[in-house]
Design an enzyme around this catalytic site. Structure first.
Site, PDB file in Angstrom:
ATOM      1  N   SER A 156       0.858  -1.194   0.000  1.00  0.00           N
ATOM      2  CA  SER A 156       0.000   0.000   0.000  1.00  0.00           C
ATOM      3  C   SER A 156       0.892   1.242   0.000  1.00  0.00           C
ATOM      4  CB  SER A 156      -0.863   0.003   1.268  1.00  0.00           C
ATOM      5  OG  SER A 156      -1.397   1.291   1.517  1.00  0.00           O
ATOM      6  N   TYR A 175      -3.581  -0.919   9.943  1.00  0.00           N
ATOM      7  CA  TYR A 175      -3.439  -1.208   8.505  1.00  0.00           C
ATOM      8  C   TYR A 175      -2.054  -0.761   8.038  1.00  0.00           C
ATOM      9  CZ  TYR A 175      -4.807  -1.187   3.515  1.00  0.00           C
ATOM     10  OH  TYR A 175      -4.899  -1.410   2.149  1.00  0.00           O
TER      11      TYR A 175
END
Ligand code: GCO
Length: 255
Positions: free
Chosen positions: A146, A159
């Site tokens: 990410s 996350y």
């Protein structure tokens, strides 16, 4: 001469692939000739995704298991063994998001995100690599990272920590498994139009921030990740290991 990008005869397991990025990656690898194994936690959703892929002419089958449940992962790979299914390509895509300021975050919510977004990639990767090594013909592992593998955004700490871990887990996989001709790399998506991001897409301020923060000036589309996945799943990347390729509209490359 077969295309460097031809995946014919290879089997790809894509975790969390009933929708979103995972489903688009399944389409891309199917288009390149791979037999794709769709994974999810619910049989109906897996069956529907498999049917959609088969309607497009791709070779597809399902495997229902929760990547965060080690026993279920081990059982799934034992079932592959019994059925003669050999996973040549693994895409660790399954992931969840939980947005809350850290001072309000409960440990159980932190742990659930880490279990699914990081630990599962280790467990599924371990089970796949054991078999790739035993077969002696190498393999490909692609971990979905990410933008927050590189830079943090407030309110998504678990996350972010998990995706930062994915970056270094990928390098650990390369360090230990390159000698077995396994290439482990990551794809770092930018902000992509997916169901997980619906709340952000529908927020005018967040939407404006995304569009003003990357030189492409827009959100990415799930299908725009498929080409990088095919590249990393194919012979075209046999000397690439431990890398992250950011598919982010240029976000991380500009001030
Ligand atoms: C968020 C988003 C991001 C994106 C993606 C960005 O809440 O900031 O969910 O995490 O999904 O990971 O690269």
């Amino acid at each position: 001469m077969p295309s460097l990008f031809d995946l014919t005869g290879r089997t790809a397991l894509i975790t969390g692939s009933v929708r979103g990025i995972g489903f688009s990656l399944a389409e891309g690898l199917g288009e390149a000739g791979a037999t794709v194994i769709v994974n999810g936690r619910q049989q109906p959703a897996v069956d529907e995704a498999v049917a959609r892929l088969q309607e497009k002419g791709y070779k597809a089958r399902g495997a229902v298991f929760d990547v965060a449940d080690e026993a279920a992962v081990i059982a799934a790979f034992q079932a592959f063994d019994e059925e003669g299914v050999e996973v040549d390509i693994l895409i660790n895509n399954a992931g969840i998001q939980f947005r809350k300021p850290m001072v309000e975050l409960e440990l159980k919510d932190w742990q659930r995100v880490l279990d699914t977004n990081l630990t599962a990639a280790f467990v599924v990767g371990r089970e796949a690599a054991k078999r790739m090594i035993a077969r002696g013909r190498g393999g490909k592992i692609i971990n979905i990272a990410s933008l927050v593998s590189e830079a943090a955004r407030a309110t998504v700490a678990p996350y972010t920590a998990a995706k930062g871990g994915i970056k270094m887990l990928t390098r650990s996989m390369a360090a230990e498994w390159a000698k077995f001709n396994i290439q482990a790399n990551s794809i770092g998506p930018g902000y992509i139009l997916t169901e997980m991001n619906t709340a952000l897409i529908d927020n005018p301020e967040f939407d404006a921030w995304v569009k003003s923060s990357n030189p492409a000036g827009r959100w990415g589309k799930p299908e725009e990740l498929a080409g990088t996945a095919v590249y990393l799943a194919s012979d075209a990347s046999n000397y690439v290991n431990g890398q992250i390729i950011y598919v982010d509209g240029g976000w991380l490359s500009v001030l």
